[in-house]
Design a protein around this motif. Structure first.
Motif, short mmCIF file in Angstrom:
data_model
loop_
_atom_site.label_atom_id
_atom_site.label_comp_id
_atom_site.label_asym_id
_atom_site.label_seq_id
_atom_site.Cartn_x
_atom_site.Cartn_y
_atom_site.Cartn_z
N LEU A 1 0.83 -1.21 0.00
CA LEU A 1 0.00 0.00 0.00
C LEU A 1 0.86 1.26 0.00
N TYR A 2 1.95 1.23 0.77
CA TYR A 2 2.87 2.36 0.77
C TYR A 2 3.46 2.58 -0.63
N LEU A 3 3.89 1.50 -1.28
CA LEU A 3 4.47 1.61 -2.62
C LEU A 3 3.43 2.12 -3.62
N ALA A 4 2.20 1.66 -3.47
CA ALA A 4 1.13 2.14 -4.35
C ALA A 4 0.91 3.64 -4.14
N PHE A 5 0.85 4.05 -2.88
CA PHE A 5 0.65 5.47 -2.56
C PHE A 5 1.80 6.31 -3.09
#
Length: 189
Positions: A45-49
Protein backbone atom coordinates in the motif's frame (compact mmCIF):
# COMPACT_ATOMS: atom_id res chain seq x y z
CA UNK A 1 -8.75 -40.47 -16.44
CA UNK A 2 -10.04 -38.23 -13.62
CA UNK A 3 -9.50 -40.99 -11.06
CA UNK A 4 -5.93 -41.43 -12.29
CA UNK A 5 -5.28 -37.70 -11.83
CA UNK A 6 -6.81 -37.79 -8.33
CA UNK A 7 -4.71 -40.84 -7.41
CA UNK A 8 -1.52 -39.06 -8.56
CA UNK A 9 -2.61 -35.95 -6.66
CA UNK A 10 -2.99 -38.01 -3.46
CA UNK A 11 0.39 -39.66 -3.99
CA UNK A 12 2.07 -36.30 -4.52
CA UNK A 13 0.40 -34.85 -1.42
CA UNK A 14 1.57 -37.75 0.75
CA UNK A 15 5.10 -37.45 -0.63
CA UNK A 16 5.38 -33.66 -0.26
CA UNK A 17 3.61 -33.48 3.09
CA UNK A 18 5.81 -36.20 4.57
CA UNK A 19 8.96 -34.32 3.59
CA UNK A 20 8.15 -31.97 6.47
CA UNK A 21 9.88 -32.10 9.83
CA UNK A 22 8.94 -30.70 13.22
CA UNK A 23 11.87 -28.25 13.09
CA UNK A 24 10.30 -26.57 10.00
CA UNK A 25 6.67 -26.71 11.16
CA UNK A 26 6.80 -23.33 12.91
CA UNK A 27 8.16 -21.63 9.80
CA UNK A 28 5.41 -23.03 7.57
CA UNK A 29 2.73 -22.19 10.13
CA UNK A 30 3.90 -18.56 9.98
CA UNK A 31 3.92 -18.62 6.16
CA UNK A 32 0.38 -20.03 6.00
CA UNK A 33 -1.03 -17.63 8.60
CA UNK A 34 -2.88 -14.86 6.75
CA UNK A 35 -2.02 -12.31 9.44
CA UNK A 36 1.73 -12.78 8.96
CA UNK A 37 1.42 -11.05 5.57
CA UNK A 38 0.09 -7.80 7.06
CA UNK A 39 3.53 -6.09 6.97
CA UNK A 40 3.81 -7.03 3.29
CA UNK A 41 0.35 -5.60 2.58
CA UNK A 42 1.28 -2.36 4.36
CA UNK A 43 4.46 -2.15 2.27
CA UNK A 44 2.48 -2.72 -0.94
CA UNK A 45 0.00 0.00 0.00
CA UNK A 46 2.87 2.36 0.77
CA UNK A 47 4.47 1.61 -2.62
CA UNK A 48 1.13 2.14 -4.35
CA UNK A 49 0.65 5.47 -2.56
CA UNK A 50 4.22 6.57 -3.33
CA UNK A 51 3.86 5.75 -7.02
CA UNK A 52 0.18 6.54 -7.68
CA UNK A 53 -0.94 9.06 -5.08
CA UNK A 54 -3.87 8.94 -2.67
CA UNK A 55 -6.75 8.95 -5.16
CA UNK A 56 -5.47 6.01 -7.21
CA UNK A 57 -4.38 4.14 -4.07
CA UNK A 58 -7.95 4.26 -2.80
CA UNK A 59 -9.06 2.83 -6.15
CA UNK A 60 -6.34 0.17 -5.88
CA UNK A 61 -7.68 -0.84 -2.45
CA UNK A 62 -11.19 -1.13 -3.91
CA UNK A 63 -9.90 -3.31 -6.75
CA UNK A 64 -7.96 -5.50 -4.29
CA UNK A 65 -11.14 -5.93 -2.24
CA UNK A 66 -12.98 -6.93 -5.43
CA UNK A 67 -10.17 -9.29 -6.38
CA UNK A 68 -10.13 -11.05 -3.00
CA UNK A 69 -13.93 -11.24 -2.83
CA UNK A 70 -14.09 -12.81 -6.31
CA UNK A 71 -11.30 -15.25 -5.48
CA UNK A 72 -12.83 -16.28 -2.13
CA UNK A 73 -16.35 -16.67 -3.50
CA UNK A 74 -15.13 -18.68 -6.48
CA UNK A 75 -13.20 -20.93 -4.09
CA UNK A 76 -16.34 -21.45 -1.99
CA UNK A 77 -18.39 -22.15 -5.11
CA UNK A 78 -15.88 -24.79 -6.22
CA UNK A 79 -15.55 -26.30 -2.74
CA UNK A 80 -19.30 -26.79 -2.35
CA UNK A 81 -19.70 -27.77 -6.00
CA UNK A 82 -16.99 -30.45 -6.09
CA UNK A 83 -17.17 -31.41 -2.39
CA UNK A 84 -13.68 -32.91 -2.38
CA UNK A 85 -12.76 -33.60 1.23
CA UNK A 86 -9.68 -31.97 2.68
CA UNK A 87 -6.87 -34.50 3.16
CA UNK A 88 -7.28 -34.26 6.93
CA UNK A 89 -11.01 -35.05 6.64
CA UNK A 90 -10.54 -37.93 4.18
CA UNK A 91 -10.42 -41.04 6.35
CA UNK A 92 -8.71 -43.08 3.61
CA UNK A 93 -5.56 -40.92 3.81
CA UNK A 94 -5.81 -38.95 7.07
CA UNK A 95 -3.39 -41.34 8.80
CA UNK A 96 -0.85 -40.96 5.99
CA UNK A 97 -0.36 -37.21 6.25
CA UNK A 98 1.09 -34.86 8.83
CA UNK A 99 -1.52 -32.38 10.02
CA UNK A 100 0.67 -29.58 11.30
CA UNK A 101 -2.11 -27.17 12.32
CA UNK A 102 -4.12 -27.75 15.47
CA UNK A 103 -7.26 -28.02 13.37
CA UNK A 104 -8.02 -28.96 9.81
CA UNK A 105 -10.35 -26.21 8.66
CA UNK A 106 -13.52 -26.50 6.61
CA UNK A 107 -14.69 -29.80 5.21
CA UNK A 108 -13.85 -29.25 1.54
CA UNK A 109 -10.61 -28.71 -0.27
CA UNK A 110 -10.87 -27.90 -3.97
CA UNK A 111 -9.53 -25.23 -4.54
CA UNK A 112 -7.25 -23.37 -2.11
CA UNK A 113 -8.39 -19.82 -1.40
CA UNK A 114 -5.01 -19.16 0.29
CA UNK A 115 -3.20 -20.04 -2.95
CA UNK A 116 -5.65 -18.07 -5.05
CA UNK A 117 -5.65 -14.94 -2.89
CA UNK A 118 -1.88 -14.78 -2.40
CA UNK A 119 -1.19 -15.33 -6.10
CA UNK A 120 -3.84 -12.79 -7.07
CA UNK A 121 -2.27 -10.14 -4.81
CA UNK A 122 1.23 -11.03 -6.02
CA UNK A 123 0.35 -10.81 -9.71
CA UNK A 124 -1.82 -7.69 -9.37
CA UNK A 125 0.88 -5.74 -7.55
CA UNK A 126 3.57 -7.15 -9.85
CA UNK A 127 1.70 -5.74 -12.82
CA UNK A 128 0.93 -2.51 -11.00
CA UNK A 129 4.50 -1.82 -9.88
CA UNK A 130 6.59 -3.70 -12.47
CA UNK A 131 8.17 -0.56 -13.91
CA UNK A 132 8.46 1.22 -10.58
CA UNK A 133 10.04 -1.21 -8.07
CA UNK A 134 12.87 -3.42 -9.29
CA UNK A 135 12.68 -7.13 -8.34
CA UNK A 136 9.36 -6.73 -6.49
CA UNK A 137 7.60 -9.10 -8.89
CA UNK A 138 10.08 -11.89 -8.19
CA UNK A 139 9.71 -11.46 -4.45
CA UNK A 140 5.90 -11.41 -4.62
CA UNK A 141 5.64 -14.51 -6.82
CA UNK A 142 8.04 -16.42 -4.57
CA UNK A 143 6.03 -15.32 -1.52
CA UNK A 144 2.77 -16.50 -3.16
CA UNK A 145 4.35 -19.85 -4.07
CA UNK A 146 5.50 -20.28 -0.46
CA UNK A 147 1.99 -19.55 0.80
CA UNK A 148 0.55 -22.01 -1.72
CA UNK A 149 3.04 -24.76 -0.79
CA UNK A 150 2.42 -24.16 2.91
CA UNK A 151 -1.11 -25.52 2.43
CA UNK A 152 0.34 -28.85 1.28
CA UNK A 153 3.02 -28.85 3.95
CA UNK A 154 0.54 -28.40 6.81
CA UNK A 155 -1.75 -31.10 5.36
CA UNK A 156 -4.93 -29.18 4.52
CA UNK A 157 -4.83 -29.12 0.68
CA UNK A 158 -3.90 -31.37 -2.19
CA UNK A 159 -1.38 -30.17 -4.81
CA UNK A 160 -4.16 -29.87 -7.41
CA UNK A 161 -6.11 -27.60 -5.02
CA UNK A 162 -3.07 -25.35 -4.73
CA UNK A 163 -2.27 -25.38 -8.45
CA UNK A 164 -5.86 -24.57 -9.41
CA UNK A 165 -6.06 -21.83 -6.78
CA UNK A 166 -2.84 -20.23 -7.97
CA UNK A 167 -3.95 -20.40 -11.62
CA UNK A 168 -7.32 -18.80 -10.84
CA UNK A 169 -5.52 -16.15 -8.78
CA UNK A 170 -3.33 -15.29 -11.78
CA UNK A 171 -6.33 -15.08 -14.12
CA UNK A 172 -8.33 -12.89 -11.73
CA UNK A 173 -5.33 -10.63 -11.10
CA UNK A 174 -4.78 -10.04 -14.81
CA UNK A 175 -8.47 -9.29 -15.40
CA UNK A 176 -8.62 -7.03 -12.35
CA UNK A 177 -5.45 -5.18 -13.40
CA UNK A 178 -6.87 -4.57 -16.89
CA UNK A 179 -10.12 -3.32 -15.36
CA UNK A 180 -8.11 -1.04 -13.05
CA UNK A 181 -6.14 0.38 -15.99
CA UNK A 182 -9.35 0.92 -17.98
CA UNK A 183 -11.09 2.53 -15.00
CA UNK A 184 -8.21 4.88 -14.19
CA UNK A 185 -7.71 5.83 -17.84
CA UNK A 186 -11.41 6.48 -18.57
CA UNK A 187 -12.70 7.72 -15.22
CA UNK A 188 -9.80 9.29 -13.30
CA UNK A 189 -8.07 11.17 -16.11
Amino acid sequence: MIESIIDKDIELLIFLNNLGTTQWDGFWLIVTNKFSAIPLYILLLYLAFKNYGLKKTVVIVLFIALLIAASDQTSNLFKYGFKRLRPCHDESIADLIRLVKSRCGGMYSYFSAHASNSMAIAVFFSLLLKDKVKFLSYFLIIWALFVAYSRIYIGVHFPLDVFTGALIGVIYAIVCYKLFKFFTRKILT
